[in-house]
Design a protein around this motif. Structure first.
Motif, short mmCIF file in Angstrom:
data_model
loop_
_atom_site.label_atom_id
_atom_site.label_comp_id
_atom_site.label_asym_id
_atom_site.label_seq_id
_atom_site.Cartn_x
_atom_site.Cartn_y
_atom_site.Cartn_z
N GLU A 1 -27.79 -17.55 16.86
CA GLU A 1 -29.08 -17.42 17.54
C GLU A 1 -29.06 -16.26 18.54
O GLU A 1 -30.08 -15.59 18.75
CB GLU A 1 -29.45 -18.73 18.25
CG GLU A 1 -30.78 -18.70 18.96
CD GLU A 1 -31.97 -18.44 18.05
OE1 GLU A 1 -32.97 -17.87 18.54
OE2 GLU A 1 -31.92 -18.80 16.87
N LYS A 2 -27.92 -15.98 19.13
CA LYS A 2 -27.81 -14.86 20.07
C LYS A 2 -28.16 -13.54 19.40
O LYS A 2 -28.60 -12.61 20.05
CB LYS A 2 -26.38 -14.75 20.63
CG LYS A 2 -26.01 -15.83 21.59
CD LYS A 2 -24.61 -15.57 22.12
CE LYS A 2 -24.17 -16.63 23.08
NZ LYS A 2 -22.81 -16.36 23.60
N TYR A 3 -27.95 -13.47 18.09
CA TYR A 3 -28.18 -12.23 17.34
C TYR A 3 -29.42 -12.32 16.45
O TYR A 3 -29.59 -11.50 15.55
CB TYR A 3 -26.94 -11.90 16.50
CG TYR A 3 -25.74 -11.61 17.36
CD1 TYR A 3 -25.49 -10.34 17.84
CD2 TYR A 3 -24.85 -12.63 17.71
CE1 TYR A 3 -24.40 -10.07 18.65
CE2 TYR A 3 -23.75 -12.37 18.52
CZ TYR A 3 -23.53 -11.10 18.98
OH TYR A 3 -22.45 -10.84 19.78
N SER A 4 -30.28 -13.29 16.71
CA SER A 4 -31.49 -13.45 15.91
C SER A 4 -32.46 -12.31 16.18
O SER A 4 -32.38 -11.61 17.20
CB SER A 4 -32.16 -14.79 16.22
OG SER A 4 -32.67 -14.76 17.55
N LYS A 5 -33.38 -12.13 15.28
CA LYS A 5 -34.36 -11.05 15.41
C LYS A 5 -35.17 -11.15 16.72
O LYS A 5 -35.32 -10.16 17.41
CB LYS A 5 -35.28 -11.03 14.19
CG LYS A 5 -36.15 -9.82 14.09
CD LYS A 5 -36.90 -9.81 12.77
CE LYS A 5 -37.69 -8.53 12.60
NZ LYS A 5 -38.37 -8.51 11.30
#
Length: 86
Positions: free
Chosen positions: A72-76
């Motif tokens: 989630e930290k790297y989600s769009k």
């Protein structure tokens, strides 16, 4: 660089067992939280970690939940928010 295969696994809730390498492994995998980070070239420890994770459903489920959190930290949406902030 950045381990895209590790990110793909985490984004699908799959815990990662990886060697500790420069620029990637520890940025995504927290040892004992969402997977295992094993010292490079230690084949026996790598195999033990994989087998251990496959045998322990409780740990696998716990790591899987944490995998989603890391992804989630790297989600769009987070990417856009962080880019706008920068």
């Amino acid at each position: 660089g950045f381990g895209l295969s590790n990110m793909e696994a985490l984004s699908n809730g799959c815990p990662v067992v990886t060697y500790d390498y420069d620029y990637g492994a520890r940025s995504l995998v927290e040892d004992g939280v969402n997977g295992y980070v094993i010292e490079q070239y230690n084949i026996e420890k790598l195999a033990e970690a994989i087998v251990s994770l496959m045998r322990d459903d409780s740990t696998h489920q716990q790591f899987s939940r944490q995998a989603f959190k890391m992804a989630e930290k790297y989600s769009k949406p987070n990417y856009i928010k962080n880019w706008s902030y920068a």
